[in-house]
Design an enzyme around this catalytic site. Sequence first.
Site, PDB file in Angstrom:
ATOM      1  N   ASN A 142       0.835  -1.199   0.000  1.00  0.00           N
ATOM      2  CA  ASN A 142       0.000   0.000   0.000  1.00  0.00           C
ATOM      3  C   ASN A 142       0.868   1.246   0.000  1.00  0.00           C
ATOM      4  O   ASN A 142       2.021   1.201   0.435  1.00  0.00           O
ATOM      5  CB  ASN A 142      -0.922  -0.004   1.232  1.00  0.00           C
ATOM      6  CG  ASN A 142      -2.085  -0.946   1.054  1.00  0.00           C
ATOM      7  OD1 ASN A 142      -2.657  -1.043  -0.027  1.00  0.00           O
ATOM      8  ND2 ASN A 142      -2.455  -1.649   2.114  1.00  0.00           N
ATOM      9  N   CYS A 164      -5.554  -7.465  -3.404  1.00  0.00           N
ATOM     10  CA  CYS A 164      -6.032  -7.132  -2.061  1.00  0.00           C
ATOM     11  C   CYS A 164      -7.204  -8.052  -1.745  1.00  0.00           C
ATOM     12  O   CYS A 164      -8.052  -8.305  -2.610  1.00  0.00           O
ATOM     13  CB  CYS A 164      -6.478  -5.664  -2.002  1.00  0.00           C
ATOM     14  SG  CYS A 164      -7.203  -5.146  -0.432  1.00  0.00           S
ATOM     15  N   HIS A 165      -7.271  -8.552  -0.510  1.00  0.00           N
ATOM     16  CA  HIS A 165      -8.308  -9.531  -0.168  1.00  0.00           C
ATOM     17  C   HIS A 165      -9.590  -8.908   0.381  1.00  0.00           C
ATOM     18  O   HIS A 165     -10.472  -9.625   0.854  1.00  0.00           O
ATOM     19  CB  HIS A 165      -7.766 -10.564   0.817  1.00  0.00           C
ATOM     20  CG  HIS A 165      -7.236  -9.988   2.102  1.00  0.00           C
ATOM     21  ND1 HIS A 165      -6.122 -10.497   2.732  1.00  0.00           N
ATOM     22  CD2 HIS A 165      -7.649  -8.964   2.871  1.00  0.00           C
ATOM     23  CE1 HIS A 165      -5.885  -9.811   3.833  1.00  0.00           C
ATOM     24  NE2 HIS A 165      -6.801  -8.881   3.944  1.00  0.00           N
TER      25      HIS A 165
END
Length: 428
Positions: A142, A164-165
């Site tokens: 990030n 991204c989860h």
Amino acid sequence: MFTIAFVGAGSVEFTRQLLRDILSFPELAGCTISLHDIDSERLEVAEQLARLAGASNVRGSLERREALEGADVVVNMVAIGGHRATLTDFDVPESFGLRQTIGDTLGIGGIFRGLRTFPFLDGLAADVLAVCPGAWLLNYTNPMAMNIQYLATVAPRLKVAGLCHSVHWTIHDLSALVGVPHEEVDFLSAGVNHQAWILRWQHEGRDLYPALDAAIAADPELARRVRVDMYRRLGYYPTETSEHSSEYVPWYLRHQSEVERLRIPVRDYATISAENVATYEKTRDALAAGDPPPPLTDDAVEYAPQVIHSLVTGQRRTIQVNVANDGLITNLPAGAAVEVPATLDRLGVHPHHVGLLPRQLAAVNRSFLNVVDLTVAAAVEGDPAHVRHAALCDPATAAALTAGQIDDLVAAMTAAHGDLLPVALRSA
């Protein structure tokens, strides 16, 4: 032999999670795991963990280009400046009266996290294009949207997907809330990373939003969360946690009454970052004593192992990815980093065209992307004024501080991060 390079492998907990999932596929059992970190101690710990996870071909290097030689996939998970820089991202703004919860995606923390990551991305992109130009770069670092837009701008030939989860776990948790197995759910999500939206959500053709409305009505405590509040106002559920979501809009953190009503955990990531350091130290000490490392506590389902498995086997599957907006979402800016569904196969990652977002969602996303665009422009053009412009346009920052205070905050953050920033941006 398929080779996977991990950059920032000293993030040992995340490295362990990814290796667990990668090596769970029989087709990937013999792959080469190449590990890189600039910290020799952390690199050694990562190598030990890779072998304990069952990797048979492990190599490690403090030299990034050496670690990337022959890679088919490069997984980036660095945190430039580490825990100390994270504390700076919280402590300096807090001295100005500015609240943050996570500080890694947008806001003043996200802006400066991006600025100190861009020089690293320059070097990483150059190395990948030099020694493994056909490799896919899978980015977890990030601020995701800033990093993807920056790479698309400075290295357009690079094959990049940001992972991204958050969408997976949003669907998982919402489905549990309404009593439907998440693996039986059909959904469409799109927007920007950490601020995407569940546009459609169905089970056997039945819209599940009415069931969510009923669950919220039955439990008043559910309404005391930021993203439930955003859902009720905007009509679509956001895909990131309330902690994150609260600092991307001007409506919440500025007001103590909203912090209390919606139970917003100020400085949450500062605590998480400290816990990550403690977890690493506990793991390092256990290995040094000849003991097994602490068990993994996170059952995260990550996308990188799925991408890798599809590249090797050709199995088609759909995940969410962050890529430059090449007509994918037509009412968000061209070239901006957007999060959309994508099909995976042996040929790579194929993003889906989504079209128009509902107007109110696109409007909120554009406020987010204004900050992203100005931060990227600051680095690409070497213009410190754009750092101030980004902070002035940031929704939560502008809601809390005057324009003069924002100028002073940018100067203080620039001084605090110093040599971590691009050379041209080291004076505000």
